[in-house]
Design an enzyme around this catalytic site. Structure first.
Site, PDB file in Angstrom:
ATOM      1  CB  CYS A  14      -0.937   0.013   1.211  1.00  0.00           C
ATOM      2  SG  CYS A  14      -0.106   0.293   2.787  1.00  0.00           S
ATOM      3  CB  CYS A  17       4.512  -0.378   1.746  1.00  0.00           C
ATOM      4  SG  CYS A  17       3.428  -1.472   2.677  1.00  0.00           S
ATOM      5  CG  ASP A 417      -5.087  17.517 -37.977  1.00  0.00           C
ATOM      6  OD1 ASP A 417      -5.331  18.576 -38.573  1.00  0.00           O
ATOM      7  OD2 ASP A 417      -4.275  16.667 -38.394  1.00  0.00           O
ATOM      8  CG  ASP A 600      -1.717  12.929 -37.924  1.00  0.00           C
ATOM      9  OD1 ASP A 600      -2.226  14.055 -38.107  1.00  0.00           O
ATOM     10  OD2 ASP A 600      -1.393  12.155 -38.844  1.00  0.00           O
ATOM     11  CG  ASP A 604      -2.206  18.502 -35.642  1.00  0.00           C
ATOM     12  OD1 ASP A 604      -2.852  19.511 -35.979  1.00  0.00           O
ATOM     13  OD2 ASP A 604      -2.187  17.448 -36.296  1.00  0.00           O
TER      14      ASP A 604
END
Length: 706
Positions: A14, A17, A417, A600, A604
């Site tokens: 957890c 730890c 796009d 892509d 962009d």
């Protein structure tokens, strides 16, 4: 340059730890510490003044284990009798069951204090060897863990029983059964918790091919005769030639030299249908050749392969702490001292204020110690994040950070796009015209000589179709984002292979894709055709059904943007946008509503970085992939609704987990304080609290989120 150390640390279950290990490393001078308890990965920059050997020893002393430790540490490790919590639980259970028998069988020996002491001692020793040592060491390091509570509770009940046995009044002090039950049931809870954590990793672990992959390496003798040698895939190096036959795993990332094959890449893309691969195509390591034989050369090995890069990215995302986890981490850090204080107040209140007996007051305070569960708060967010990231990776969706998975809940509009995103990016030249005083061959040669310097999909199409060895040598060439290519020859002539933006004023026809211009004189134009991706219509429809607004943001002409927006039903479109204008538009959209941008291309990249969430495709330009926070691996948009759904459902799972963790502790501690729960049942409840939380997270693996 600081050396980065990557360790595999076992035994963490957890956040508490992870905090213990993180604080220890920072106290030793380590920088850039990252601890992922779900996967057991620990990464840090090696400190200058502290040896790795001493750090390994101290981590082991905390109760954890550095699995890939040095030989020196391994040689100094004492062989342990028990390897895991299941073995400890089963051993303790053998001695605890007889202590429970007095509830069903009324025999004098079962109530004898010496008999109960004899049965409890082995359980107590095993319990203190784990809980006691771990708790004490965590206290010394300044980060008390849950084992402190278990150890204090067990010592209190055992010490009280021991006092009664030797004081001659055992009937009033018989809590041996409580001691053994606490230790046994907490071991059981820890074992179940470990299994829960392992299951949260299942989707990610399935990306790793467990079996040893054999490769067929091609070597040539003195007379150039070909030999096939079976080798372990791990021994392959970049450039090695290999033969991959039908039914075999692809041993490493490679490129096909000859042959063709159907390849199952579902391990990464989630796409069950095989993909046809031929000469020049890349193969991803750990995919399967379902039909055909190919000869290929290795392009990447080890950590450089696509699969290992993906695993690294996902593990880094798991280790990152999203906003919701920060509150839980802060509470976990002070939880143990708080519970110890509550247990003391519980004892004092019951004994002095409520006037209960010492035995009753002690039992209630022990129940408080045992039922408190800091692990639930520490596990709530990481467990859900791990399952969400694992399922996403299995379906070809890569999140660069955990924050992106959580932020998806807020997205209200998706910006696309056009070229290469909504369309396939696989162009064909549909038409061209030579206008100026130049031959058709020269026109093609000039265009090819310029476009070969660009990675744009249209440029790749032109260079593929008009390839020539007689190229122009440019004095200077550069790509102007959103416009095109500009080149200068040795005589000082300026050439443009550009969009309609550069052709304005030179021709009334502004609907073509590329215009070739020399010194402000139009030489001709080119038209290309692009197809809409087959999955786009379904994806847009799904987004609309989910209440999301869709927007097209493109540098293409208004005429083409109007046509595509109308065809697939996109709500709003913005055409003829430069990269700067795209960035401004995304900034404005973000200010209005949380916005995801899907793109892509190079142009962009700024918008992807600025959007609330930037999403790129795996075949996008490198700069677009670097700017995005999410990458869709299966060369298309079909997994976009799943990505959005996983983000929203992961967030709701985190909220459910945190609600359970806080509600459990808020209700359970007062219940134990008022004596409504015995320490034995408290131990059982504590163990199962994590199981409930883990199961709720694991539901994400099969839950319908799209």
């Amino acid at each position: 340059m600081d050396e980065t150390i990557d360790w595999k640390v076992e035994g963490m279950s957890c956040t508490n730890c992870a905090l213990s290990v993180e604080k220890l490393l920072k106290s030793k001078g380590a920088q850039n510490v990252s601890v992922n308890f779900i996967g057991g990965e620990v990464s840090f920059n090696k400190p200058d003044n502290t040896s790795l050997l001493s750090i390994e020893k101290e981590i082991n002393q905390l109760g954890y284990h550095v699995a890939n430790s040095s030989t020196e540490v391994k040689s100094q490790q004492v062989k342990k009798l028990f390897k895991n919590h299941l073995q400890r639980f089963l051993f303790c259970l053998i001695f605890t069951i007889p202590l429970w028998l007095h509830m069903f069988i009324h025999a004098t020996i079962l109530m004898n204090e010496w008999w109960q002491l004899a049965l409890t001692i082995p359980v107590f020793i095993v319990g203190m060897d784990f809980f006691g040592k771990s708790g004490w060491r965590s206290l010394r390091k300044g980060v008390p863990n849950m084992n402190v509570l278990v150890a204090v509770g067990a010592i209190a009940s055992f010490g009280y029983s021991l006092y009664g046995t030797f004081s001659g009044n055992p009937e009033s002090f018989m809590f041996y059964e409580t001691t053994a039950t606490i230790i046994t049931l907490v071991f059981m809870g820890n074992w179940l918790e470990d299994r829960s954590v392992q299951q949260t990793r299942a989707a990610l672990n399935s990306l790793v091919v467990s079996q040893k992959i054999q490769a067929n390496m091609i070597v040539y003798g003195e007379n150039h005769e070909e030999h096939i040698l079976p080798v372990d895939s791990k021994s392959l190096k970049t450039g090695d030639l290999i033969l991959i036959k039908s039914g075999e795993y692809v041993p490493m990332d490679c490129k096909i030299l000859s042959g063709s094959a159907s390849v199952d890449e579902s391990i990464l893309t989630g796409e069950s249908l095989p993909i046809e691969k031929t000469q020049g195509n890349n193969l991803i390591g750990s995919s399967i050749v379902t039909d055909g034989n190919v000869k290929a050369y290795v392009t990447a090995v080890g950590k450089e392969t696509v699969l290992q890069s993906i695993l690294k990215m996902v593990k880094e995302a798991q280790a990152e702490k999203p906003p919701m986890q920060q509150l839980a981490d802060k509470i976990s850090a002070i939880f143990i001292p708080t519970v110890l204080g509550i247990a003391v107040l519980c004892f004092l209140g019951n004994y002095f204020v409520a006037d209960y007996s010492f035995s009753t007051s002690l039992l209630r305070s022990v129940a408080v110690l045992v039922i408190a569960c800091p692990c639930a708060m520490g596990l709530a967010t990481p467990a859900a994040i791990a399952v969400g990231l694992g399922r996403a990776a299995k379906h070809g969706i890569l999140f660069k950070n955990a924050r992106s998975l959580e932020v998806f809940k807020d997205i209200r509009q998706i910006v696309f796009d056009k070229t290469g995103t909504l369309t396939t990016g696989e162009f064909s030249i549909s038409n061209f015209s030579v206008i100026g005083n130049v031959s058709e061959d020269d026109f093609k040669r000039i265009i090819f000589s310029m476009e070969k310097f660009s990675n744009h999909p249209i440029a790749k199409t032109i260079t593929k179709n008009w390839k020539t060895s007689h190229t122009y040598i440019w004095k200077k060439i550069e790509e102007i984002k959103g416009i095109g290519l500009k080149a200068e020859d040795k005589d000082g002539n300026i050439f443009w292979a550009a969009s309609y933006k550069k052709a304005k004023g030179l021709t009334p026809e502004l609907s073509h894709n590329i215009y070739l211009i020399k010194n402000d004189l139009l030489l001709g134009w080119i038209d290309v055709q692009d197809k809409i991706r087959p999955e786009v219509q379904d994806v847009v429809n799904q987004l609309h059904r989910s209440g999301l607004k869709t927007i097209l943001l493109s540098g293409d002409s208004e005429q083409k943007c109007t046509a595509i927006a109308k065809q697939i039903g996109i709500d709003v479109f913005y055409a003829e946008q430069t990269p700067e204008q795209k960035l401004e538009k995304i900034t404005a959209l973000n200010a209005d509503l949380p916005t995801a941008m899907v793109g892509d291309g190079i142009n962009d990249a700024p918008a992807l970085a600025k959007a609330t969430i930037g999403i790129s495709l795996s075949d996008a330009s490198q700069i677009a992939i670097q700017s995005a926070q999410v990458i869709l691996m299966n060369d298309g948009l079909k997994s976009l609704p799943l990505a959005l759904g996983l983000g929203k459902h992961t967030y709701s799972t985190i909220k459910q987990n945190l609600f359970w963790a806080f509600a459990y502790n808020i209700v359970a501690i007062p219940v134990a304080c008022f004596g409504l729960l015995s320490p034995s049942f408290a131990a059982l409840a504590m163990g199962f609290s994590d199981i409930i939380l883990g199961f709720n997270s694991i539901r994400l693996r099969w839950k319908n989120v799209s």
